[in-house]
Design a protein around this motif. Structure first.
Motif, PDB file in Angstrom:
ATOM      1  N   ARG A  98       5.728  -8.286  -2.736  1.00  6.21           N
ATOM      2  CA  ARG A  98       4.437  -8.198  -2.031  1.00  6.21           C
ATOM      3  C   ARG A  98       4.563  -7.312  -0.797  1.00  6.21           C
TER       4      ARG A  98
ATOM      5  N   ARG B  42       5.039  -3.552  -1.998  1.00  8.36           N
ATOM      6  CA  ARG B  42       3.827  -2.949  -2.563  1.00  8.36           C
ATOM      7  C   ARG B  42       2.854  -2.541  -1.469  1.00  8.36           C
ATOM      8  N   ARG B  43       2.779  -3.352  -0.419  1.00 11.20           N
ATOM      9  CA  ARG B  43       1.835  -3.053   0.651  1.00 11.20           C
ATOM     10  C   ARG B  43       2.163  -1.727   1.329  1.00 11.20           C
TER      11      ARG B  43
ATOM     12  N   ASP C  58       2.646   1.156  -4.662  1.00  7.02           N
ATOM     13  CA  ASP C  58       2.805   1.119  -6.110  1.00  7.02           C
ATOM     14  C   ASP C  58       2.628  -0.313  -6.575  1.00  7.02           C
ATOM     15  N   GLU C  59       1.464  -0.605  -7.163  1.00  4.06           N
ATOM     16  CA  GLU C  59       1.167  -1.970  -7.575  1.00  4.06           C
ATOM     17  C   GLU C  59       1.948  -2.402  -8.798  1.00  4.06           C
ATOM     18  N   GLN C  60       2.599  -1.457  -9.479  1.00  2.00           N
ATOM     19  CA  GLN C  60       3.403  -1.803 -10.652  1.00  2.00           C
ATOM     20  C   GLN C  60       4.841  -2.155 -10.276  1.00  2.00           C
TER      21      GLN C  60
ATOM     22  N   ASP D 276       7.125   1.098 -13.519  1.00  2.00           N
ATOM     23  CA  ASP D 276       5.908   0.880 -14.291  1.00  2.00           C
ATOM     24  C   ASP D 276       6.130   0.951 -15.803  1.00  2.00           C
TER      25      ASP D 276
END
Length: 673
Positions: A328, A331-332, A336-338, A357
């Motif tokens: 978490r 990603r912030r 890259d949300e993957q 990803d």
């Protein structure tokens, strides 16, 4: 309690930094290399460092050029201040103090660290303890009264000894204790009907109580003073931790602070020791030989296996929870949300894996240095934030240097989030670690000369312009970003081209003539050779873009660049000559308004009207330069004259050929965009 002001003196490159204010949440120190930023942070830390931080050493820390003063006795280490840090008391700090103290809202505590490592304090906004001068008259008269009452000689002698203290001596600590004892002994001797003497006793008793409370208050504030933690390099978390080896080194107290610190922080974050994970990695308990025959052995073994399995489950759950938390955080900042971070226990190894990803797992050391740095930072911070770093002041030296510029921008936001719970002071060279909305948080650090040493300024006006380069670059970047505000963009060669296009478009719009639809931004590239680069940048931002080039040699070369022809369709590469009633070689944007500009040139003293009329296929700027000299003829002056004239006379004052050329150009631009 947070730092409101600091001052560093007599520390390495810092002779006297001067007092400088610090922001409640975040302060940014900006300066060139060797300006003394690291020295400032390290000196500030000495006020309340972690237990394992080294002591001040005059040989290493006192300014080397003045070291002889100490060695010859001209200066004494016990008299030399190194750091003064003022902490503003917040509401909870004031509430924790004894109620007898009159504490003002702006009360503060200043710690002074001396070169001999002794720390002293100054309280502001809290009334000082009474002094001997204030109490001397009451003490003298009480002593005289006790003599009349034939008090014991010991009491009288004790009063005489107390009165030998100087007028400036405060009734705190030892003096307060001594006076309290004397008041207690004198109370039974004083007649309770004697109002004057009982009032005197009450005043002296209140003075001792206040001194005792003041001492108690200092103890309370000392305990509440935030820890000052300095980070110069963020210790790296290794992608593969050998648990058995780490546990053995811990057992024999052979830890390498630099190599092992990140790994130990990771284990602390997980809630395990290296020994615990190592024992789990050794496998399940081995079934004993008496297992089948001995019921007690069997029950003990089954219980051990069950306990081992429970520990394995706990390990897995903690590893998973820690991976989720770090993912978490990453990603912030990483965007890259993957991206997923996994912590895997594999026998005697604890591995840090990254899942991309595509679902591919790779060890942490196969990712970029910037990514590894970010992982290590969050591991170290998460491990200590709930313990050593809770409410601490973080002194970060050049954080995020290995991060890409855009990642630095995101990390800057993370630092702001950390600043909600921890006051942060960090130094940087990078303009991307200073937001355009954070200039009020910046303190400029510079060294005008070695004789003056490091100075800190809250103003931007400094002696060395290089010191504020990161601020200039930050503002320049923000300004450049405004160039990408429009969806439609027309890139031209020069600034004067932009003047002509915007002026004619505005004039045509005012009279319902042909205009550039959608109000495209007209962007001057500077030269024809740079048009392709500008178009590439705009296209890379998913913006609509077209290029307008002169029909001269430079324009021809730019129009045939592979980078431009591969990027833009043919209709989006526009040439000036294509919009003339009679196209000719070398035409520039001025040739679209040839007749009007001939008149404007005459007004400026460059009369070439006859030549311009006689040579209709020769560029107008070439004619003016040939007849009046390149140094005299200015495209800038000509464009300004044209805009003033157009503003007064309007679009319809242009000739028919000029309006026709403009209409063709506007139609082509609208089609291209």
């Amino acid at each position: 309690m947070r730092i409101s002001q600091a001052r560093v003196r007599n520390y390495r490159s810092v002779l006297d930094s001067n007092d400088f204010a610090l922001e409640r949440d975040k302060t940014i120190l900006v300066g060139i290399n060797e300006s003394g930023k690291t020295a400032l942070l390290k000196a500030i830390q000495t006020v309340n460092p972690p237990d394992d931080t080294g002591q001040l050493d005059f040989l290493a820390d006192y300014p080397r050029a003045h070291l002889n003063d100490i060695q010859t006795g001209k200066a004494k280490v016990e008299d030399i201040k190194v750091a003064e840090v003022t902490f503003a008391l917040d509401e909870s700090d004031r509430a924790a103090l004894p109620g007898s103290l009159a504490v003002q809202k702006d009360a503060s505590l200043t710690w002074h660290r001396y070169l001999d490592n002794v720390r002293r304090y100054t309280l502001t906004g809290i009334a000082d303890a009474p002094t001997m001068k204030e109490l001397r008259q009451d003490l003298v008269r009480l002593k005289a009264h006790l003599e009349k009452q034939e008090a014991e000689t010991a009491i009288i002698t004790a009063f005489e000894n107390l009165l030998t203290n100087s007028d400036s001596a405060e009734i705190t600590e030892t003096l307060a204790t001594s006076l309290a004892g004397l008041v207690q002994q004198a109370t039974p001797i004083v007649d309770e009907e004697d109002d004057k003497e009982t009032a005197r006793l009450s005043r002296l008793h209140a003075a001792t109580e206040y001194g005792a409370d003041l001492k108690k208050a200092v103890g309370i504030l000392n305990a509440r003073t935030p820890l000052l933690v300095y980070y110069s390099t963020y210790f790296t978390v290794r992608p593969r931790i050998d648990l058995e080896s780490l546990a053995a080194r811990q057992a024999r107290d052979d830890i390498d602070d630099e190599y092992d610190f990140g790994n130990l922080c990771l284990l602390k974050f997980l809630g395990f020791t290296a020994q615990e994970l190592s024992e789990l990695g050794a496998g399940a308990p081995v079934k004993p030989p008496q297992y089948e025959q001995n019921e007690a052995v069997r029950e003990a073994h089954d219980q051990a296996v069950q306990e081992h399995q429970r520990k394995l489950d706990a390990r897995q759950y903690r590893l998973n929870a820690a991976g989720v938390q770090l993912t978490r955080d990453l990603r912030r900042v990483w965007g890259d949300e993957q991206l997923t971070l996994r912590l895997i226990a594999d026998g005697q190894y604890l591995k840090v894996m990254v899942v991309d990803d595509l679902g591919v797992e790779v060890e942490l050391d196969q990712r970029s240095e910037g990514f590894r740095w970010l992982v290590s930072f969050f591991v170290v911070f998460r491990a200590q934030a709930t313990d050593d770093l809770k409410n601490a002041v973080l002194l970060l030296d050049e954080p995020g240097l290995s991060l890409h510029a855009l990642k630095q921008q995101e990390f800057r936001k993370t630092i702001s989030l950390l600043g909600e719970d921890n006051q942060i002071i960090y130094s940087t060279h990078s303009p991307f670690m200073v937001g355009s909305d954070e200039l009020d948080l910046v303190r400029i650090v510079e060294m005008p000369s070695r004789e003056e040493g490091t100075k800190v300024h809250t103003r931007v006006q400094v002696d060395d312009p290089r010191s504020i380069f990161p601020l200039q670059a930050a503002l320049g970047y923000e300004l450049a970003q405004t160039l990408f505000a429009q969806k439609k963009n027309l890139v031209c060669e020069g600034v004067t081209d932009m003047f002509y296009l915007n002026a004619v478009n505005s004039a045509a719009d005012a009279e319902n003539g042909p205009t550039l639809k959608g109000t495209p931004a007209v962007i001057p590239a500077g030269t024809a050779s740079k048009v392709a680069y500008f178009c590439t940048i705009y296209a890379g931002q998913s913006l609509d873009v077209a290029a307008l080039l002169d029909s001269d040699n430079a324009g021809d070369q730019a129009a045939t660049q592979d980078a431009l022809t591969a990027l833009l369709p043919k209709k989006a590469i526009l040439r000036v000559a294509d919009f003339l009633v009679t196209p000719y070689r070398g035409a520039e944007i001025e040739d679209l308004f040839r007749s009007t500009l001939a008149e404007r040139a005459k007004d400026l003293g460059w009369d070439s009207i006859a030549t311009i009329a006689a040579q209709p296929t020769r560029p107008i700027m070439e004619i003016l330069a040939a007849e009046h000299g390149t140094k005299s003829v200015s495209k800038w002056k000509l464009s300004k004259s044209f805009m003033n004239w157009l503003g007064q006379n309007g679009y319809t004052a242009l000739t028919d050929d000029e309006r026709a050329a403009w209409e063709k150009l506007a139609t082509a631009v609208n089609k291209a965009l």
